[in-house]
Design a protein around this motif. Structure first.
Motif, PDB file in Angstrom:
ATOM      1  N   GLU A 205      84.791 -30.659  46.275  1.00 53.78           N
ATOM      2  CA  GLU A 205      85.018 -31.038  44.880  1.00 53.78           C
ATOM      3  C   GLU A 205      83.768 -30.810  44.049  1.00 53.78           C
ATOM      4  O   GLU A 205      82.674 -31.214  44.441  1.00 53.78           O
ATOM      5  N   VAL A 206      83.931 -30.168  42.924  1.00 52.80           N
ATOM      6  CA  VAL A 206      82.804 -30.013  41.997  1.00 52.80           C
ATOM      7  C   VAL A 206      82.664 -31.310  41.212  1.00 52.80           C
ATOM      8  O   VAL A 206      83.617 -31.777  40.582  1.00 52.80           O
ATOM      9  N   THR A 207      81.456 -31.901  41.277  1.00 50.37           N
ATOM     10  CA  THR A 207      81.235 -33.200  40.643  1.00 50.37           C
ATOM     11  C   THR A 207      80.301 -33.109  39.451  1.00 50.37           C
ATOM     12  O   THR A 207      80.084 -34.090  38.747  1.00 50.37           O
ATOM     13  N   GLY A 208      79.697 -31.933  39.245  1.00 49.19           N
ATOM     14  CA  GLY A 208      78.796 -31.771  38.104  1.00 49.19           C
ATOM     15  C   GLY A 208      78.294 -30.345  38.039  1.00 49.19           C
ATOM     16  O   GLY A 208      78.541 -29.544  38.944  1.00 49.19           O
ATOM     17  N   PHE A 209      77.619 -30.036  36.931  1.00 49.83           N
ATOM     18  CA  PHE A 209      77.065 -28.692  36.770  1.00 49.83           C
ATOM     19  C   PHE A 209      75.556 -28.765  36.668  1.00 49.83           C
ATOM     20  O   PHE A 209      75.013 -29.711  36.092  1.00 49.83           O
ATOM     21  N   ASP A 210      74.888 -27.785  37.235  1.00 51.18           N
ATOM     22  CA  ASP A 210      73.443 -27.665  37.112  1.00 51.18           C
ATOM     23  C   ASP A 210      73.183 -26.741  35.923  1.00 51.18           C
ATOM     24  O   ASP A 210      73.340 -25.526  36.029  1.00 51.18           O
ATOM     25  N   GLY A 218      74.238 -23.492  38.645  1.00 50.18           N
ATOM     26  CA  GLY A 218      74.938 -23.834  39.874  1.00 50.18           C
ATOM     27  C   GLY A 218      75.855 -25.014  39.655  1.00 50.18           C
ATOM     28  O   GLY A 218      76.043 -25.478  38.532  1.00 50.18           O
ATOM     29  N   VAL A 219      76.461 -25.477  40.747  1.00 49.18           N
ATOM     30  CA  VAL A 219      77.374 -26.620  40.668  1.00 49.18           C
ATOM     31  C   VAL A 219      76.968 -27.676  41.690  1.00 49.18           C
ATOM     32  O   VAL A 219      76.428 -27.353  42.746  1.00 49.18           O
ATOM     33  N   GLU A 220      77.184 -28.931  41.328  1.00 44.60           N
ATOM     34  CA  GLU A 220      77.016 -30.034  42.292  1.00 44.60           C
ATOM     35  C   GLU A 220      78.387 -30.268  42.915  1.00 44.60           C
ATOM     36  O   GLU A 220      79.390 -30.329  42.200  1.00 44.60           O
ATOM     37  N   THR A 221      78.411 -30.397  44.229  1.00 41.88           N
ATOM     38  CA  THR A 221      79.713 -30.574  44.882  1.00 41.88           C
ATOM     39  C   THR A 221      79.634 -31.667  45.931  1.00 41.88           C
ATOM     40  O   THR A 221      78.550 -32.135  46.275  1.00 41.88           O
ATOM     41  N   SER A 222      80.808 -32.037  46.453  1.00 36.71           N
ATOM     42  CA  SER A 222      80.856 -33.008  47.544  1.00 36.71           C
ATOM     43  C   SER A 222      80.212 -32.440  48.804  1.00 36.71           C
ATOM     44  O   SER A 222      79.989 -33.155  49.770  1.00 36.71           O
ATOM     45  N   GLY A 224      77.260 -30.676  48.489  1.00 36.22           N
ATOM     46  CA  GLY A 224      75.891 -30.367  48.080  1.00 36.22           C
ATOM     47  C   GLY A 224      75.809 -29.378  46.926  1.00 36.22           C
ATOM     48  O   GLY A 224      76.828 -28.965  46.360  1.00 36.22           O
ATOM     49  N   HIS A 225      74.566 -29.012  46.576  1.00 38.45           N
ATOM     50  CA  HIS A 225      74.323 -28.093  45.469  1.00 38.45           C
ATOM     51  C   HIS A 225      74.636 -26.663  45.904  1.00 38.45           C
ATOM     52  O   HIS A 225      74.268 -26.242  46.998  1.00 38.45           O
ATOM     53  N   ILE A 226      75.344 -25.935  45.042  1.00 36.25           N
ATOM     54  CA  ILE A 226      75.601 -24.520  45.319  1.00 36.25           C
ATOM     55  C   ILE A 226      75.157 -23.727  44.099  1.00 36.25           C
ATOM     56  O   ILE A 226      75.639 -23.969  42.987  1.00 36.25           O
ATOM     57  N   GLY A 227      74.231 -22.819  44.304  1.00 35.77           N
ATOM     58  CA  GLY A 227      73.717 -22.017  43.189  1.00 35.77           C
ATOM     59  C   GLY A 227      74.742 -20.985  42.747  1.00 35.77           C
ATOM     60  O   GLY A 227      75.572 -20.532  43.525  1.00 35.77           O
ATOM     61  N   ALA A 228      74.685 -20.630  41.445  1.00 38.26           N
ATOM     62  CA  ALA A 228      75.636 -19.638  40.932  1.00 38.26           C
ATOM     63  C   ALA A 228      75.025 -18.918  39.744  1.00 38.26           C
ATOM     64  O   ALA A 228      74.457 -19.544  38.858  1.00 38.26           O
ATOM     65  N   LYS A 229      75.133 -17.584  39.745  1.00 33.14           N
ATOM     66  CA  LYS A 229      74.676 -16.832  38.584  1.00 33.14           C
ATOM     67  C   LYS A 229      75.685 -16.975  37.455  1.00 33.14           C
ATOM     68  O   LYS A 229      75.337 -16.999  36.280  1.00 33.14           O
ATOM     69  N   LYS A 230      76.972 -17.025  37.826  1.00 43.24           N
ATOM     70  CA  LYS A 230      78.033 -17.243  36.845  1.00 43.24           C
ATOM     71  C   LYS A 230      79.056 -18.203  37.432  1.00 43.24           C
ATOM     72  O   LYS A 230      79.257 -18.222  38.645  1.00 43.24           O
ATOM     73  N   VAL A 231      79.696 -18.969  36.551  1.00 50.32           N
ATOM     74  CA  VAL A 231      80.714 -19.925  36.999  1.00 50.32           C
ATOM     75  C   VAL A 231      81.993 -19.698  36.203  1.00 50.32           C
ATOM     76  O   VAL A 231      81.969 -19.599  34.975  1.00 50.32           O
TER      77      VAL A 231
END
Ligand SMILES: Cc1cc2nc3c(=O)[nH]c(=O)nc-3n(C[C@H](O)[C@H](O)[C@H](O)COP(=O)(O)OP(=O)(O)OC[C@H]3O[C@@H](n4cnc5c(N)ncnc54)[C@H](O)[C@@H]3O)c2cc1C
Ligand SMILES: [Zn+2]
Lengths: 414, 97
Positions: A205-210, A218-222, A224-231
Motif C-alpha cells: 500500500e502506498v501511504t505517502g509520497f516523497d 518516490g513513494v512511501e509504502t507498507s 518501505g520507501h521505493i524511489g521513482a523517477k516518475k509516478v
C-alpha cells in the motif's frame, strides 16, 4: 514466458496440468524504478504493459495494496462500447475499441472479448432525441451505430416486454459493443508486462509520497520507501485520497456503485442491454448468470457496499423489461467505489507535483476504456507531455471550463 | 438502509434524503475578481475525504429543508446532524479509520 496455445494445453494435459509456469513473478521491490504505477487495476496494469511494449521503459513497478484487479476492475459489469457523444470521447473510447479487437492475440491471453452487440433502449421522446443526436454524432466520427424500431429490438431480444410501463420506443445498437472477461484483462496485462520485466508487487500500500521541492522522488509504502523517477497514480475511487497525500485536491467524488448476478441460465439474453430512463443494464455471462448493474449512491462513501434502495431500483425495471426474471434468484451482490467527475469524463493529467501523473475519474464506466487509457497514459508518462488523445482530459479543464459533458451518454452507470 | 436524523423532523428513512456534497464551502464574495483557477477550485474541486466529512443534506421527501451532517464515509455512520448556521460538531477522536 511459455506461450499459451492449443499445443501447450495438450502438452500440459500430459502432466495433469501440474507444470504450468506461474503467470507472473512476485519480486521484492527494488530501491528505485524509472516509473512506479500506483494501483494494480486493469488501467494501471495496461499502463505498465504499454510503457514496456511501446515506450521501451521496462524498469517499472506496479504497487497494489490488495490483489490485482480487486478494485473496480474485478467488480464491474464489463460493458464495452465506444458510442459516446463528443469527439474527444469518441477518440479515446474508439482507440480502446480498436485495441480490444486484437487484445487476446496481442497479450497471448484469452480476454474473452465478445462483440455481441449493445442495445441502448429509448423509452420516451427525450430518449429518442438523445439517441438520435448521439447516433448521428457517432456516425460523423466513423463509429458504427444503428437505429432500431421496437420490432427490430424484439427480433434481437425475443424475451423483452416492449409494452412495459415505459414502453420501448426504439434503440441505438452498436454491433461492435459487447463485453470482456474482467479478471482475464487484468491477468493478461499482468502476465505480458511481467514478461517484459515489469515488477508486480501486491499487498503493497502506498501511504505517502516523497516530494522534494515540488518534484516527486518516490513513494512511501507498507514495504518501505521505493524511489521513482516518475509516478503514475491509477487508483480509481481512492484518487482523492492519493491527491490529498500529495497536497492537492481533485475534482472528484467517490460513490459506491453496485451490481449483482443471478443463478446461471441457458442462453437467453443475446446482447448487452442498457436503459438510462428506467435505469437498468444487463448481459449474460458465459457461465449463464445474468449480470445486472445498479445505480450509484449519491453520497460520498468508501464502504464498498452500496445502499439497499439502489438494488430495489433495478429489480423493478428488470422485471418490467424481462418478465421471465421475476422468479430468478440473485446469487451475489457487491459494490465498488467509483470516482466521479461532474462532466462524467475521465481525468488524465499532469499534477501540481512534477513527474507525478494521475489517470482517474473513469467513474462508473472505465472498464471499456482500459486498453486505450493505459496506452495513452503510458505515452504521456514516457514523454512528459499528454498524448494528443489524452490532452483534452487534463484536470485543467475544470479551471478553463472546457468540460467534456457526457452526462447523457454516460449518466447511466455502465 | 440508513436512518438519518433530520434536525427538524427526527429520524427518517434514507430514501427521503438527498446529499449535496461537502459542506462549509463559502461562496466567494468577489466572483468578478477571481481567476479561472480560483473559480474552478471553488466550483469543482473537493476534499472527498475517506473518514469524517461535513456534508449538506436535504430532506426532500419530508420537510424539504436543508441541513448539515458529520458522517464517516468509511462506515457510513452519521455522527450528528445540525441546522445550517449552527456550529459544526467536532470530529470524534478515533480519526475515522
Ligand atoms: C458495479 C460496477 C459496475 C461497473 N460497470 C462497468 C461497465 O459495465 N463498463 C465499464 O466500462 N465500466 C464499468 N465500471 C467502471 C469500471 O469498473 C472502472 O472505471 C474501471 O475498472 C477502473 O479501473 P482502474 O484500474 O482504474 O481501477 P481499479 O480496478 O479500482 O484499480 C485501482 C486499484 O488501486 C488500488 N489502490 C488504491 N489505493 C491504493 C494505495 N494507496 N496503494 C496501492 N494501491 C492502491 C486498489 O486496490 C485497486 O486495485 C463499473 C464499476 C462498478 C463498481
Ligand atoms: Zn425534515
Amino acid at each position: 514466458m511459455n506461450k499459451y496455445s492449443v499445443f501447450s494445453l495438450v502438452r500440459n494435459a500430459m502432466s495433469y496440468h501440474e507444470n504450468w509456469q506461474k503467470a507472473w513473478r512476485s519480486p521484492d521491490p527494488k530501491k528505485e524504478y524509472d516509473v512506479v504505477i500506483v494501483g494494480g487495476g486493469a488501467h494501471g496494469l495496461a499502463t505498465a504493459y504499454y510503457l514496456a511494449k511501446e515506450c521501451g521503459i521496462t524498469n517499472v513497478a506496479i504497487l497494489e495494496k490488495g490483489w490485482l484487479g480487486g478494485g473496480n476492475t474485478g467488480r464491474n459489469t464489463t460493458i464495452v462500447r465506444s458510442n459516446y457523444l463528443w469527439d474527444e470521447s469518441s477518440a479515446i473510447y474508439e482507440h480502446a475499441m480498436k485495441l480490444w479487437e486484437n487484445l487476446s492475440q496481442d497479450l497471448n491471453y484469452n480476454v474473452m472479448f465478445s462483440q455481441r452487440g449493445l442495445l441502448h433502449l429509448a423509452h420516451n421522446v427525450h430518449d429518442m432525441q438523445e439517441i438520435g443526436r448521439r447516433g448521428h454524432a457517432i456516425h460523423l466520427n466513423g463509429i458504427d451505430s444503428e437505429f432500431l424500431t421496437p420490432e427490430q429490438v424484439k427480433e434481437i431480444e425475443p424475451t423483452i416486454n416492449l409494452d412495459c410501463r415505459y414502453p420501448v420506443l426504439g434503440a441505438l445498437l452498436q454491433r461492435r459493443g459487447g463485453s470482456a472477461r474482467h479478471d482475464a484483462v487484468a491477468w493478461g496485462y499482468a502476465r505480458a508486462a511481467d514478461d517484459m520485466g515489469v515488477d508486480i508487487i501486491q499487498n503493497c500500500e502506498v501511504t505517502g509520497f516523497d516530494i522534494q521541492d515540488g518534484v516527486v522522488k518516490g513513494v512511501e509504502t507498507s514495504r518501505g520507501h521505493i524511489g521513482a523517477k516518475k509516478v503514475g497514480v491509477v487508483t480509481a475511487g481512492h484518487s482523492s485520497v492519493m491527491a490529498n497525500m500529495a497536497g492537492f485536491r481533485m475534482p472528484l467524488e467517490s460513490f459506491p456503485l453496485q451490481a449483482m448476478v443471478s443463478e446461471p441460465l441457458k442462453p437467453v439474453i443475446n446482447t448487452v442491454i442498457m436503459s438510462g430512463a428506467v435505469h437498468v443494464y444487463l448481459s449474460q455471462s458465459d457461465k449463464g448468470e445474468l449480470v445486472v448493474g445498479a445505480g450509484s449512491d449519491n453520497f460520498v462513501s468508501y464502504s464498498q457496499r452500496g445502499s439497499f434502495d439502489m438494488m430495489d431500483h433495478i429489480v423493478g425495471p428488470l422485471k418490467e423489461l424481462f418478465p421471465f426474471t421475476s422468479r430468478l434468484r440473485m446469487m451475489r451482490q457487491w459494490g465498488g467505489i467509483v470516482d466521479v467527475t461532474v462532466d462524467r469524463s475521465p481525468i488524465i493529467t499532469k499534477t501540481p507535483v512534477e513527474n507525478m501523473f494521475f489517470n482517474c475519474g473513469w467513474g462508473t464506466g472505465g472498464f471499456k476504456a482500459t486498453p486505450g487509457s493505459g496506452n495513452v497514459f503510458a505515452h504521456s508518462i514516457a514523454n512528459g507531455e499528454l498524448h494528443p488523445i489524452a490532452a483534452p482530459f487534463t484536470m485543467n479543464r475544470f479551471n478553463t471550463g472546457a468540460l467534456i459533458d457526457e452526462g447523457a451518454a454516460a449518466a447511466v452507470a455502465h | 438502509m440508513l436512518v438519518i436524523k433530520c434536525p427538524f423532523c427526527g429520524e427518517r428513512d434514507q430514501t427521503e434524503f438527498t446529499c449535496h456534497g461537502e459542506a462549509h464551502i463559502a461562496r466567494p464574495e468577489n466572483p468578478d475578481e477571481l481567476t479561472d483557477e480560483q473559480w474552478g477550485d471553488y466550483i469543482f474541486f473537493r476534499q472527498n475525504i475517506k473518514g469524517y466529512q461535513y456534508e449538506r443534506w436535504s430532506h426532500d421527501h419530508g420537510c424539504g429543508r436543508w441541513f448539515n451532517a458529520l458522517r464517516n464515509s468509511v462506515t457510513d455512520q452519521f455522527v450528528d446532524t445540525y441546522k445550517i448556521g449552527e456550529e459544526k460538531p467536532a470530529i470524534p477522536s478515533d480519526e475515522g479509520k
